[in-house]
Design an enzyme around this catalytic site. Structure first.
Site, short mmCIF file in Angstrom:
data_model
loop_
_atom_site.label_atom_id
_atom_site.label_comp_id
_atom_site.label_asym_id
_atom_site.label_seq_id
_atom_site.Cartn_x
_atom_site.Cartn_y
_atom_site.Cartn_z
N ARG A 1 0.84 -1.20 0.00
CA ARG A 1 0.00 0.00 0.00
C ARG A 1 0.87 1.24 0.00
NH1 ARG A 1 -4.59 -1.13 4.65
NH2 ARG A 1 -5.36 -3.13 3.88
N SER B 1 -7.99 -1.07 1.06
CA SER B 1 -8.98 -1.28 2.10
C SER B 1 -9.62 0.05 2.51
CB SER B 1 -8.35 -2.00 3.30
OG SER B 1 -9.31 -2.40 4.23
N LYS C 1 -3.01 -6.65 -3.34
CA LYS C 1 -2.78 -7.84 -2.53
C LYS C 1 -3.04 -9.10 -3.34
CE LYS C 1 -7.35 -7.72 -0.25
NZ LYS C 1 -8.05 -7.64 1.04
N ASP D 1 -13.31 -2.10 0.27
CA ASP D 1 -13.29 -3.40 -0.41
C ASP D 1 -14.25 -4.40 0.23
OD1 ASP D 1 -11.57 -3.67 1.85
OD2 ASP D 1 -10.59 -5.40 0.94
#
Length: 553
Positions: A50, A149, A159, A309
């Protein structure tokens, strides 16, 4: 270092403080990360890589390098089934998806993209992988989810979910990280890539109905008959996230009185109220971020929200307002293990070391083994996959649990199923989860818990991650003798990446964030709020003393 609540917390931000989307996208495309700068290298935390394009920590080069590394990893491990790829509503997710597709197509990977360009929640990707792999021993599928996220609107994330459907473990992410950084250092010369138009039309690129498949199967996880029969009025706020179009389909298919209170998708997330530090986060467990839905609590029998998400949940009840994640998870565990008769009698309860002791008490009363793991949902994937865990959960409002028949549902967090479970609990018991938690407090005593986030630079975060019990020289915690200091989780003896200190009447744990320049202190008191505040204050002093650089004499 202490948590300072911003005067903007819980309020809508003025336009001048919203992220510059055009600048963000330009930086993603134009800024080239410098692999000699640690903050600009590929780094997988608890939930993938991230960063933000503004500071060179999440740019096109990162995505191209990570995707090529994954293609090589798949080939090396003989993973030659389809790759399911999902994308959320963050501004950086769409260009990252395009770049990843260019590399996947050039490497000949059979890639399953959402039908019609639909956004795709994390649990829908995990579900797709598991459904495809059921009964197979070869040609296995895996997946990618492009999401940071709940992180702020200027964030990007990437991811990988291997064939077990859950988050990749450190062995996988370590290899991918090392290879991706080598590709960065080599100027991406070894990255295979084709033009986006060709990649979209490539014979290896296929559409998949993530939404339809997930929604159609959801009735095997949640008892919609009891919800429908109770006539509950439900409200949901997707927080502008990847499941924004899923909820109407769920309501229609299962004939629910479900209102989607906000269908807006806005890359600035201007409709959100700011989190504790004045930044926008789509965190469904934050009372600051959730002001909109909290204000509607009396309009519905139960209301809920999910992050961007849709792997996290937030539950709003008429009796209690926004439930603390630990409170709802305790109620969910208590309910599920009494109302899923087809689950194995030996299925255990999975929780992280920073989750509430209330879960321990509930599991003990249920006669269920407690599996206590470090932070990170990857630790629960194997147990959910083989059914040895009935549920795995994290303090940060992430959970997944088995199908009603005891088989695996998802091995990644599922905010949609966890949210809908609150409606099933309310319908079957006639009491919302807030009221049910009050009953647990009557049975086991009241628990007082909180988490504070404090700024920390890279060096301080590294020092905290390396902290050992020997470095804790204090013998008392909030006036009581310290009974244990651990840096490994009891369930699997894996490092917790920080420290947990316990006494008779409470505990605290501290660990660095894997995605932001902060550290987190979790604390829980069995005495009261005043004792909790003392725990937090002492914890902060202990941690700061342990991680501050010592002056040389």
């Amino acid at each position: 270092m202490s948590q300072i609540i911003s005067p903007l917390a819980g309020k809508s931000l003025p336009a001048a403080k919203l992220v510059d989307i055009q600048g963000l996208l330009a930086a993603y495309a134009d800024l080239q990360p410098d692999p000699t700068v640690p903050a600009q290298r590929v780094a997988f935390g608890t939930s993938g890589h991230r960063g933000t394009s503004f500071d060179g920590s999440f740019n096109a080069w990162h995505v191209l390098a990570i995707t090529q590394a994954l293609c090589e990893y798949r080939k090396g491990k003989g993973i030659d089934g389809p790759l399911f790829i999902g994308v959320d509503t963050h501004a950086l997710s769409k260009p990252a998806f395009d770049d990843a597709l260019e590399v996947l197509a050039a490497n000949g990977v059979q890639t399953m993209v959402a039908r019609g360009g639909e956004f795709t929640p994390t649990p829908a990707v995990s579900h797709a992988i598991l459904v495809y792999n059921r009964g197979r021993s070869s040609g296995l599928a895996d997946g990618i989810v492009i999401t940071p996220s709940h992180n702020p609107p200027d964030s990007g994330g990437f991811k990988y979910n291997p064939p077990h459907g859950g988050p990749a473990d450190a062995d996988i992410t370590g290899w991918v990280q090392e290879r991706a950084n080598a590709l960065l250092e080599g100027g991406l010369k070894e990255v295979k890539r084709m033009a986006l138009a060709r990649a979209r039309k490539a014979a290896t690129t296929h559409e998949h109905d993530f939404l339809g498949a997930y929604v159609a199967d959801l009735g095997n996880v949640i008892d919609f008959d009891v919800i429908r029969s109770a006539g509950l009025r439900l409200g949901v706020d997707p927080l502008g996230g990847a499941g924004v179009h899923y909820w109407a389909q769920i309501a229609e298919r299962y004939q629910l009185d479900l209102t989607v209170v906000n269908t807006e998708v806005d890359p600035q997330f201007a409709f959100m109220t700011a989190d504790w530090d004045g930044k926008i986060r789509m965190d469904p467990s934050s009372r600051y971020a959730m002001q909109g839905l909290i204000g509607l609590k009396d309009h519905y029998d139960i209301a809920f929200a999910c992050d961007t998400d849709h792997d996290r949940h937030g539950i709003v009840t008429p009796s209690s307002g926004l439930l603390a994640p630990n409170h709802y998870l305790s109620v969910a565990i208590d309910y599920l293990f009494q109302h899923r008769p087809q689950w194995s009698a030996t299925a255990a309860v999975g929780k992280t070391v920073v989750s509430s002791t209330m879960i321990d008490r509930v599991a003990s009363r249920l006669g269920r083994t407690l599996f206590e793991a470090p932070v990170g949902f990857k630790w629960f994937a194997a147990g959910l996959f083989d059914g040895s865990l009935g549920l795995g959960c994290e303090e940060s409002a992430g959970a997944s649990f088995l199908r009603r028949d005891g088989r695996v549902w998802t091995t990644d967090k599922d905010g949609i199923a966890a949210a809908l479970l609150s409606a099933e609990i309310t319908a079957r018991s006639g009491r919302d989860p807030g009221a049910r938690y009050s009953e647990l407090c009557t049975e086991f005593g009241e628990f007082f818990a909180d988490r504070i986030d404090a700024p920390a630079n890279t060096a301080q975060k590294q020092a905290l991650a390396r902290l050992t019990p020997k470095q804790i020289v204090q013998t008392e915690l909030a006036g009581e003798p310290i009974t244990s200091v651990i840096d490994q989780a009891p369930g699997n003896h894996a490092a917790i990446g920080g420290i947990k200190v316990s006494a008779k009447s409470g505990w605290f744990a501290a660990r660095p964030s894997g995605t932001e320049d902060i550290y987190k202190i979790y604390a829980e008191s069995f005495q009261g709020d005043a004792h909790l505040r003392r725990l937090l204050a002492e914890a902060q002093r202990i941690v700061d003393a342990a991680i501050e650089p010592k002056e040389s004499s």
